[in-house]
Design a protein around this motif. Structure first.
Motif, short mmCIF file in Angstrom:
data_model
loop_
_atom_site.label_atom_id
_atom_site.label_comp_id
_atom_site.label_asym_id
_atom_site.label_seq_id
_atom_site.Cartn_x
_atom_site.Cartn_y
_atom_site.Cartn_z
N THR B 195 0.83 -1.21 0.00
CA THR B 195 0.00 0.00 0.00
C THR B 195 0.87 1.26 0.00
N ALA B 196 2.17 1.11 0.22
CA ALA B 196 3.07 2.27 0.27
C ALA B 196 3.77 2.45 -1.07
N LYS B 197 4.00 3.71 -1.46
CA LYS B 197 4.77 3.97 -2.67
C LYS B 197 6.23 4.01 -2.24
N THR B 198 6.83 2.83 -2.17
CA THR B 198 8.21 2.71 -1.69
C THR B 198 9.02 1.87 -2.68
N ALA B 199 10.30 2.21 -2.78
CA ALA B 199 11.18 1.69 -3.83
C ALA B 199 11.13 0.17 -4.01
N GLY B 200 11.23 -0.56 -2.89
CA GLY B 200 11.35 -2.02 -2.97
C GLY B 200 10.23 -2.71 -3.72
N ASN B 201 9.02 -2.14 -3.70
CA ASN B 201 7.89 -2.74 -4.43
C ASN B 201 8.13 -2.76 -5.93
#
Lengths: 357, 357
Positions: B195-201
């Motif tokens: 649900t987070a806009k974070t690099a690892g995804n």
């Protein structure tokens, strides 16, 4: 193909070395670092040793946006006769390449990397601390450097190896810690990146770690992402349980990191003729063993702590005290033997250590 | 609390602007960027506009090792009367803070960030392209900068906003693409960081994207990580299906990004009195609708493409051709209406657009 010759630029200034009695973890770095570049046309090239200095990245460098990166962690130890030893370093470069494969990063030449690392350690040999329990922590990592906001593998990468003298993980000797079994947050899931040593897995764990800390526990025990039932890892370590004389560790299910300490512990237990099995294990099974009085020991394994005994396990409303919060006999033997092999105090019967000239 | 005044250092050199007819995505950046620092004692401080230049990071900076970072993506459009419009920018800063919460990053002041962004866009207004389908892509992001190899939240962060003039996502107009339903790799799982806009995804998805590309498909359709049954996202977009007149999109299950285009599409459909539901939907249900001839349209939604129609869906051994590989009537209406609101060609009945003076 990378060239076998390493360019060395000596640092004009030598930093003061930290007090060996008060070393922390990963905050102080040596005078030099190793760097190597990758481009589509040249492959991995220009390996060099340069002064430790900031890295300059375009604000659009892909590492800063999409997390395409892998890393490793290993240690150099100063032995009793002043020799410097590395512990199974080839395994780290092999795992680096497996992590890179998962993250679509081009592989490095493992043998060559080991030669480069030896040269770097040799140059920085005065930074390898001698005090009991101390070592030089080695951090190889690769970052995607192409300045491009497209969501796709980078065309260019930088590999770096930085070195940090680190203290004993247990300044007052190893002691068992309290663990919170996390039932909401997930570290990794099959088909995800849990088997790779890649950045996103680590920051993903902070929220659960904060919750464990608030509750007064030292670390998180992670359950599988699918059924929230099978044990996976503890903190960023692999985990072992001793039940009725048998040692059990979760099998590599596709979301667990293949720890080099884990592998070494399994090999030592087999050598010692202690029953050891890699299989699925549930919290329910652990709790049942606890109730029956057959849960004898539990411990985490990793490069930083080597062995980290678990003194308490908190799962839902259940609190389990293991071995009266004391370090178990087996945990102690494994810790003493493995650290003695790593530091050359004990003869290495397995051929795991490599001397640096 | 951050100060409301923004320091501006003008760039001594102005770059040549790219040919507006041949803009790509995210490769060219404007003359200036916004930066802001966070420290434990000062909080967020020193917001400033500076020339676009490389960022200098310690090799041990936490972003490079543990991926503690979040980002956003939005666009500024040049309207017909030369006015510059932002589309629902407050939603982006709200989501940035939600992502930050998941990643243990301190929140920013959303109103202040919007004011800073307006000043930055105002300074760079000549960089907002005018040609049909073009825009100025805005990328705010936060990176953990503390030089420390401990696996824990950073004490210091840098926020940056960089700007890139981008071309039409569809140089030849929108056209339906072929999608591979991924059944092995996983993008995210409940309790994870989906649900987070974070690099690892994002880098976690490269391996599956490579497989889709090899098979000749444009994008991956992601299933849930637990049962590998429920539809989650397509590529890095949300996904919608029109079945027997009803529009269905997966509900926000805890592993799906809450897209701002997704929210806007749902609001438009409700306004248009077209039945729309957010609920769990399986590939089995999609395939059954296809077999019955009631799968009328399918499309992805996101900031980059706005609407991306799906022409073919490949799931295990089943190939489904949707709407004869043509852009559906509803997909077309949504695309035309939304892009016309975004560029000010159509009056904005929802109060979504913000003018920059």
């Amino acid at each position: 193909m990378s060239e076998p010759i390493l360019d060395i630029t000596q640092s004009p200034h030598k930093k003061a070395k930290p007090d060996p009695e008060h070393l922390s973890f990963g905050k102080v770095f040596t005078d030099h670092m190793l760097t190597m570049e990758f481009s589509r046309d040249k492959g991995w090239h220009s390996p060099q040793i340069v002064p430790y200095e900031p890295v300059s990245l375009d604000p659009a460098a892909m590492i800063l946006h999409y997390g395409q990166t892998v890393f490793e962690g290993l240690k150099a130890y100063r032995g009793a006769d002043n020799q410097i030893l590395l512990f199974r370093p080839k395994k780290n470069f092999e795992r680096l390449n497996r992590s890179s494969d998962r993250m679509s990063i081009p592989p490095v030449n493992e043998e060559l990397m080991l030669e480069y690392l030896k040269q770097l350690i040799s140059l920085e040999k005065d930074w390898v601390p001698a005090a009991e329990g101390t070592s030089l922590y080695i951090r190889p990592f690769i970052i995607a450097t192409e300045p491009n906001l497209a969501v796709a593998p980078s065309y260019s990468y930088t590999l770096m190896i930085i070195l940090s003298p680190v203290g004993s993980y247990y300044p007052e000797g190893i002691h068992p810690v309290s663990i919170n079994v996390e039932s909401e947050y997930t570290r990794a899931v099959r088909g995800g990146t849990g088997t790779a040593k890649t950045a996103g897995n680590y920051s993903a764990a902070y929220k659960a770690q904060e919750r464990a800390t608030e509750k007064g526990h030292a670390q998180v025990l992670w359950l599988d992402g699918v059924e929230k039932k099978y044990i996976e890892e503890v903190g960023s370590m692999n985990v072992f349980f001793k039940i009725k004389g048998e040692v059990i560790t979760p099998e590599l299910s596709g979301s667990i990191l293949e720890g080099i300490t884990r592998t070494s512990i399994i090999e030592m237990l087999k050598d010692w003729k202690i029953p050891v099995s890699e299989r699925k294990i549930t919290m329910e099974e652990i709790h049942q063993a606890y109730e029956e009085g057959t849960l004898e020991e539990a411990f985490g394994t990793g490069t930083a702590a080597v062995i980290s005994p678990i003194g308490e396990l908190h799962w839902e409303d259940k609190a389990m005290v293991i071995n009266h919060r004391q370090t178990g006999e087996l945990s102690r033997s494994l810790y003493d033997t493995l650290t003695s092999i790593q530091t050359g105090k004990l003869e290495d019967p397995y051929g795991w250590t490599i001397k640096i000239d």
